[in-house]
Design a protein around this motif. Structure first.
Motif, PDB file in Angstrom:
ATOM      1  N   PHE A   1      47.800  41.690  -2.500  1.00 18.19           N
ATOM      2  CA  PHE A   1      47.979  42.591  -1.361  1.00 18.19           C
ATOM      3  C   PHE A   1      49.455  42.635  -0.993  1.00 18.19           C
ATOM      4  O   PHE A   1      50.226  41.758  -1.384  1.00 18.19           O
ATOM      5  CB  PHE A   1      47.203  42.081  -0.149  1.00 18.19           C
ATOM      6  N   CYS A   2      49.822  43.595  -0.156  1.00 17.23           N
ATOM      7  CA  CYS A   2      51.226  43.686   0.256  1.00 17.23           C
ATOM      8  C   CYS A   2      51.440  42.983   1.603  1.00 17.23           C
ATOM      9  O   CYS A   2      50.497  42.537   2.258  1.00 17.23           O
ATOM     10  CB  CYS A   2      51.655  45.139   0.360  1.00 17.23           C
ATOM     11  N   GLY A   3      52.701  42.916   2.012  1.00 14.39           N
ATOM     12  CA  GLY A   3      53.084  42.187   3.228  1.00 14.39           C
ATOM     13  C   GLY A   3      52.578  42.806   4.518  1.00 14.39           C
ATOM     14  O   GLY A   3      52.664  42.165   5.574  1.00 14.39           O
TER      15      GLY A   3
ATOM     16  N   ARG B   1      49.455  57.292   4.341  1.00  9.32           N
ATOM     17  CA  ARG B   1      48.044  57.160   4.729  1.00  9.32           C
ATOM     18  C   ARG B   1      47.413  55.937   4.041  1.00  9.32           C
ATOM     19  O   ARG B   1      46.523  55.301   4.599  1.00  9.32           O
ATOM     20  CB  ARG B   1      47.271  58.424   4.353  1.00  9.32           C
ATOM     21  N   THR B   2      47.893  55.604   2.854  1.00 11.97           N
ATOM     22  CA  THR B   2      47.375  54.414   2.161  1.00 11.97           C
ATOM     23  C   THR B   2      47.649  53.162   3.002  1.00 11.97           C
ATOM     24  O   THR B   2      46.782  52.303   3.167  1.00 11.97           O
ATOM     25  CB  THR B   2      48.076  54.244   0.785  1.00 11.97           C
ATOM     26  N   CYS B   3      48.867  53.083   3.534  1.00 10.85           N
ATOM     27  CA  CYS B   3      49.221  51.920   4.369  1.00 10.85           C
ATOM     28  C   CYS B   3      48.313  51.878   5.593  1.00 10.85           C
ATOM     29  O   CYS B   3      47.825  50.808   5.981  1.00 10.85           O
ATOM     30  CB  CYS B   3      50.674  52.007   4.839  1.00 10.85           C
ATOM     31  N   ALA B   4      48.079  53.061   6.191  1.00  7.21           N
ATOM     32  CA  ALA B   4      47.223  53.112   7.386  1.00  7.21           C
ATOM     33  C   ALA B   4      45.815  52.642   7.048  1.00  7.21           C
ATOM     34  O   ALA B   4      45.203  51.889   7.803  1.00  7.21           O
ATOM     35  CB  ALA B   4      47.192  54.536   7.935  1.00  7.21           C
ATOM     36  N   HIS B   5      45.301  53.067   5.889  1.00  9.18           N
ATOM     37  CA  HIS B   5      43.955  52.666   5.483  1.00  9.18           C
ATOM     38  C   HIS B   5      43.901  51.160   5.259  1.00  9.18           C
ATOM     39  O   HIS B   5      42.967  50.489   5.687  1.00  9.18           O
ATOM     40  CB  HIS B   5      43.537  53.371   4.190  1.00  9.18           C
ATOM     41  N   LEU B   6      44.918  50.630   4.567  1.00 14.30           N
ATOM     42  CA  LEU B   6      44.911  49.187   4.273  1.00 14.30           C
ATOM     43  C   LEU B   6      44.814  48.389   5.570  1.00 14.30           C
ATOM     44  O   LEU B   6      43.933  47.550   5.732  1.00 14.30           O
ATOM     45  CB  LEU B   6      46.178  48.767   3.516  1.00 14.30           C
ATOM     46  N   ILE B   7      45.703  48.705   6.475  1.00 15.90           N
ATOM     47  CA  ILE B   7      45.767  47.882   7.672  1.00 15.90           C
ATOM     48  C   ILE B   7      44.548  48.087   8.555  1.00 15.90           C
ATOM     49  O   ILE B   7      44.014  47.149   9.129  1.00 15.90           O
ATOM     50  CB  ILE B   7      47.106  48.096   8.410  1.00 15.90           C
TER      51      ILE B   7
ATOM     52  N   SER C   1      60.408  44.398   6.454  1.00 15.75           N
ATOM     53  CA  SER C   1      59.684  45.112   5.409  1.00 15.75           C
ATOM     54  C   SER C   1      58.354  44.423   5.089  1.00 15.75           C
ATOM     55  O   SER C   1      58.300  43.204   4.923  1.00 15.75           O
ATOM     56  CB  SER C   1      60.539  45.169   4.135  1.00 15.75           C
ATOM     57  N   GLY C   2      57.302  45.230   5.009  1.00 17.71           N
ATOM     58  CA  GLY C   2      55.997  44.699   4.585  1.00 17.71           C
ATOM     59  C   GLY C   2      55.611  45.311   3.249  1.00 17.71           C
ATOM     60  O   GLY C   2      54.454  45.258   2.856  1.00 17.71           O
ATOM     61  N   SER C   3      56.592  45.873   2.572  1.00 18.51           N
ATOM     62  CA  SER C   3      56.315  46.624   1.337  1.00 18.51           C
ATOM     63  C   SER C   3      55.698  45.744   0.253  1.00 18.51           C
ATOM     64  O   SER C   3      55.909  44.531   0.213  1.00 18.51           O
ATOM     65  CB  SER C   3      57.628  47.235   0.840  1.00 18.51           C
TER      66      SER C   3
HETATM   67  S1  SF4 Z   1      53.147  49.079   1.814  1.00 13.76           S
HETATM   68 FE1  SF4 Z   1      51.631  50.738   1.813  1.00 13.76          FE
HETATM   69  S2  SF4 Z   1      51.948  51.764  -0.152  1.00 13.76           S
HETATM   70 FE2  SF4 Z   1      52.945  49.766  -0.304  1.00 13.76          FE
HETATM   71  S3  SF4 Z   1      51.406  48.388  -1.201  1.00 13.76           S
HETATM   72 FE3  SF4 Z   1      51.231  48.231   1.046  1.00 13.76          FE
HETATM   73  S4  SF4 Z   1      49.632  49.723   1.589  1.00 13.76           S
HETATM   74 FE4  SF4 Z   1      50.314  50.238  -0.482  1.00 13.76          FE
END
Ligand code: SF4
Length: 428
Positions: free
Chosen positions: A30-32, A54-60, A147-149
């Motif tokens: 998973f990402c940060g 929107r992917t980030c929004a869905h993840l969180i 950064s949480g990338s």
């Molecule tokens: S920061 Fe957003 S785009 Fe990047 S891995 Fe996390 S959810 Fe995916």
């Protein structure tokens, strides 16, 4: 000052000089952004605004669930096609969103702008944005960024990046201030309360970082000694050392031995007598030993394989091997920080296969060949492995659950013994 504590004497230096198997291939982590889930619960007046897709929004949203009874304390400012095509000024948009948010939510005292893969790809300078917004909103609200990338990171690095960004905001401790212990890393409130109680009974003055409220930022300076409560805080530790705080090298407070040695490091630094240490810790140690014995029956002799994910793998492996008598097949870690892991490595049995980084196909091949009784891995790998008849434990659960300290040691062991018991019952 030396104290007698129930930690086994060592005949060897374990894995101190280990040369890990280094892999740099496809990773399954998973990402940060994930760190927001536990960070927003800890700092109760902070808001985490992800600047992402929107992917980030869905993840969180899916990881944290919907907060029905409370106002949310995280959200996503979506970078859309117009922003990506350079048709809109992203900074103006961001200022508008932040102003709207802060006008509506006067309870927010600290705002983190959290970078993501999309914001990094379009090279959006969030530090500039934070500085600009800080000029407008400080002192009512402090605006910071990190950064949480998911580009080249793993999910626990989100907390490290967040706390490292917060270190420059810590007030400077007075040079004449007495020595103080800082416990660094997000812990569940119940764990924090237990640790505070034990350390204060020893007469140690202490603070926790991060604090529960943003106005309680602890002071830092040459009189600060800090213990890491989590093993994934390399940048935070460095930022604190840059502010003259001194790192106390200790194993991590997982299990009976780890917790005792962690407390012992503080006790030695603060001149606590062996008698006082014994008095304060004897009761909890006895309770813990008794509670662990139940789980040891189920776990001893079983083999375990760790995929690299949370950065907790090495301390967990040490606990499961030394206190639960489990056999370590492979201990994978995303990064090996030799200094912070020095005491943990010394406690692992010599010859343990330690891998750093990941090449998921190669690692899966090794795992299937080894046929361990249990695998600790990310969610994406758990189902396929279960389908192969291997019992799994989600690495992320170990970060969400309170597992540090004496009173939680049996819960930690239970996280491993329960799935094995379940599989045995299903097989019966
Ligand atoms: S920061 Fe957003 S785009 Fe990047 S891995 Fe996390 S959810 Fe995916």
């Amino acid at each position: 000052m030396s104290t007698v504590i129930p930690i086994r004497a060592e005949k060897s230096t374990g894995c101190t000089d280990v040369i890990p198997l280094i892999e740099r291939g496809q990773r399954e982590v998973f990402c940060g952004l994930t760190g927001i889930i536990w960070l927003h619960r800890k700092i109760q007046d902070a808001f985490f605004l992800v600047v992402g897709s929107r992917t980030c929004a869905h993840l969180i949203q899916s990881a944290a669930g919907v907060m029905i009874f409370a106002e949310p304390r995280f959200g996503t400012a979506i970078i859309d096609e117009r922003d990506l095509a350079g048709l809109a000024d992203v900074h103006d948009e961001l200022d508008r969103v932040v102003n709207q948010l802060l006008n509506r939510r006067p309870d927010i005292k600290m705002l983190f702008l959290v970078g993501s893969c999309p914001s990094e790809v379009i090279k959006l300078d969030l530090s500039r944005a934070a500085e600009r917004l800080n000029q407008i909103h400080h002192p009512d609200v402090r605006v910071l960024n990190y950064s949480g990338s998911g580009i080249e990171t793993t999910f626990t690095q989100g907390e490290d990046a967040c706390l490292a960004a917060l270190v420059p905001a810590l007030p400077k401790a007075d040079a004449s201030a007495p020595k103080q212990l800082m416990v660094v890393g997000t812990l569940a409130d119940v764990v924090e309360d237990q640790m505070r109680s034990l350390l204060e009974k020893m007469g140690i003055s202490l603070c926790f970082f991060p604090p529960r409220k943003s106005h309680d930022l602890p002071a830092v300076g040459a009189n600060t000694r800090f213990l890491l409560a989590q093993p994934f805080l390399a940048d935070t530790a460095k930022a604190l050392q840059d502010r003259q705080a001194q790192y106390l090298p200790a194993p991590f407070p997982l299990g009976l031995e780890g917790t005792t040695a962690w407390l012992q490091e503080a006790a030695s630094e603060f001149g606590v007598s062996p008698q006082v240490f014994e008095q304060v810790t004897a009761g909890p140690r006895q309770r813990t030993e008794k509670a662990l014995a139940v789980h040891r029956q189920m776990l001893q002799g079983k083999s375990i394989f760790f995929f690299p994910d949370s950065q907790l793998e090495i301390p967990l492996a040490r606990f499961l091997h030394r206190e639960m008598n489990m056999q370590l097949v492979e201990v994978g870690t995303p990064y090996l920080h030799r200094q912070h892991m020095a005491k943990e490595l010394a406690w692992l049995p010599a010859g343990t296969r330690i891998s750093e980084g990941q090449d998921v196909d190669l690692q899966l091949d090794r795992c299937l060949k080894d046929k361990p009784d249990m695998v600790v891995c990310g969610l994406g790998l758990a189902n396929p492995l279960e389908a192969q008849g291997i019992t799994t434990k989600w690495a992320i659960e170990l970060v969400f659950t309170p597992i540090q300290g004496y009173e939680q040691a049996a819960d930690l062991a239970g996280l491993f013994s329960r799935p094995l018991k379940r599989r045995e019952k299903l097989a019966a």
